[in-house]
Scaffold this motif. Structure first.
Motif, PDB file in Angstrom:
ATOM      1  N   ALA A  59       0.856  -1.192   0.000  1.00 23.22           N
ATOM      2  CA  ALA A  59       0.000   0.000   0.000  1.00 23.22           C
ATOM      3  C   ALA A  59       0.888   1.236   0.000  1.00 23.22           C
ATOM      4  O   ALA A  59       1.972   1.228   0.573  1.00 23.22           O
ATOM      5  CB  ALA A  59      -0.896  -0.007   1.236  1.00 23.22           C
ATOM      6  N   PRO A  60       0.448   2.307  -0.628  1.00 21.18           N
ATOM      7  CA  PRO A  60       1.259   3.530  -0.635  1.00 21.18           C
ATOM      8  C   PRO A  60       1.366   4.104   0.780  1.00 21.18           C
ATOM      9  O   PRO A  60       0.472   3.938   1.603  1.00 21.18           O
ATOM     10  CB  PRO A  60       0.488   4.472  -1.553  1.00 21.18           C
ATOM     11  N   HIS A  61       2.475   4.770   1.056  1.00 20.88           N
ATOM     12  CA  HIS A  61       2.673   5.398   2.357  1.00 20.88           C
ATOM     13  C   HIS A  61       1.720   6.575   2.507  1.00 20.88           C
ATOM     14  O   HIS A  61       1.612   7.416   1.626  1.00 20.88           O
ATOM     15  CB  HIS A  61       4.117   5.882   2.498  1.00 20.88           C
ATOM     16  N   VAL A  62       1.025   6.591   3.634  1.00 19.77           N
ATOM     17  CA  VAL A  62       0.137   7.714   3.948  1.00 19.77           C
ATOM     18  C   VAL A  62       0.589   8.253   5.302  1.00 19.77           C
ATOM     19  O   VAL A  62       0.594   7.520   6.287  1.00 19.77           O
ATOM     20  CB  VAL A  62      -1.340   7.268   4.021  1.00 19.77           C
ATOM     21  N   PRO A  63       1.009   9.517   5.341  1.00 18.72           N
ATOM     22  CA  PRO A  63       1.466  10.082   6.619  1.00 18.72           C
ATOM     23  C   PRO A  63       0.384   9.980   7.698  1.00 18.72           C
ATOM     24  O   PRO A  63      -0.819  10.003   7.412  1.00 18.72           O
ATOM     25  CB  PRO A  63       1.756  11.551   6.281  1.00 18.72           C
ATOM     26  N   ALA A  64       0.831   9.859   8.951  1.00 15.60           N
ATOM     27  CA  ALA A  64      -0.098   9.717  10.071  1.00 15.60           C
ATOM     28  C   ALA A  64      -1.098  10.874  10.123  1.00 15.60           C
ATOM     29  O   ALA A  64      -2.286  10.663  10.377  1.00 15.60           O
ATOM     30  CB  ALA A  64       0.675   9.620  11.382  1.00 15.60           C
TER      31      ALA A  64
ATOM     32  N   ARG B 123      -6.711  12.749   9.571  1.00 16.22           N
ATOM     33  CA  ARG B 123      -7.692  13.596   8.903  1.00 16.22           C
ATOM     34  C   ARG B 123      -8.748  12.755   8.197  1.00 16.22           C
ATOM     35  O   ARG B 123      -9.948  12.997   8.318  1.00 16.22           O
ATOM     36  CB  ARG B 123      -7.002  14.516   7.889  1.00 16.22           C
ATOM     37  N   GLN B 124      -8.319  11.720   7.472  1.00 18.47           N
ATOM     38  CA  GLN B 124      -9.245  10.872   6.722  1.00 18.47           C
ATOM     39  C   GLN B 124     -10.222  10.143   7.643  1.00 18.47           C
ATOM     40  O   GLN B 124     -11.381   9.948   7.305  1.00 18.47           O
ATOM     41  CB  GLN B 124      -8.475   9.840   5.892  1.00 18.47           C
ATOM     42  N   GLN B 125      -9.741   9.735   8.811  1.00 16.00           N
ATOM     43  CA  GLN B 125     -10.578   8.957   9.722  1.00 16.00           C
ATOM     44  C   GLN B 125     -11.369   9.829  10.692  1.00 16.00           C
ATOM     45  O   GLN B 125     -12.192   9.322  11.449  1.00 16.00           O
ATOM     46  CB  GLN B 125      -9.712   7.971  10.503  1.00 16.00           C
ATOM     47  N   GLY B 126     -11.112  11.132  10.678  1.00 10.44           N
ATOM     48  CA  GLY B 126     -11.859  12.034  11.549  1.00 10.44           C
ATOM     49  C   GLY B 126     -11.551  11.847  13.026  1.00 10.44           C
ATOM     50  O   GLY B 126     -12.393  12.091  13.873  1.00 10.44           O
ATOM     51  N   ILE B 127     -10.347  11.401  13.331  1.00 10.34           N
ATOM     52  CA  ILE B 127      -9.965  11.161  14.717  1.00 10.34           C
ATOM     53  C   ILE B 127      -9.732  12.492  15.419  1.00 10.34           C
ATOM     54  O   ILE B 127      -9.121  13.399  14.876  1.00 10.34           O
ATOM     55  CB  ILE B 127      -8.690  10.292  14.774  1.00 10.34           C
ATOM     56  N   GLN B 128     -10.235  12.589  16.646  1.00  8.25           N
ATOM     57  CA  GLN B 128     -10.063  13.787  17.454  1.00  8.25           C
ATOM     58  C   GLN B 128      -9.246  13.440  18.689  1.00  8.25           C
ATOM     59  O   GLN B 128      -9.328  12.324  19.195  1.00  8.25           O
ATOM     60  CB  GLN B 128     -11.434  14.337  17.895  1.00  8.25           C
ATOM     61  N   PRO B 129      -8.461  14.384  19.197  1.00 10.85           N
ATOM     62  CA  PRO B 129      -7.721  14.111  20.434  1.00 10.85           C
ATOM     63  C   PRO B 129      -8.688  13.929  21.597  1.00 10.85           C
ATOM     64  O   PRO B 129      -9.800  14.466  21.582  1.00 10.85           O
ATOM     65  CB  PRO B 129      -6.863  15.351  20.631  1.00 10.85           C
TER      66      PRO B 129
END
Length: 70
Positions: A19-24, A29-35
């Motif tokens: 799979a291509p490298h995707v920065p963390a 951002r893609q997964q909509g993760i919030q702290p």
């Protein structure tokens, strides 16, 4: 330039199925993760059925950590 300098070849290309490298940051951002807003969000009541079960787990954890130390 020195003639004794070693030539370092470029790294090999990734395998075609990789799979291509995707920065963390992009994955976040893609997964909509919030702290987390509070450590209370990490609590999960009822994980241990009793204090003794938790004590047994911790004793085993500490023993395994000590066993792996030189």
């Amino acid at each position: 330039m020195s003639s004794s300098a070693e030539h370092v070849p470029p790294p090999p290309p990734p395998p075609p199925h990789a799979a291509p490298h995707v920065p963390a940051e992009e994955q976040v951002r893609q997964q909509g993760i919030q702290p987390i807003a509070s450590v209370d969000e990490l609590a999960f009541p009822g994980v241990w059925e009793s204090d003794e079960e938790l004590d047994d787990f911790l004793a085993d954890l500490y023993a395994s950590r000590r066993a792996s130390m030189p």
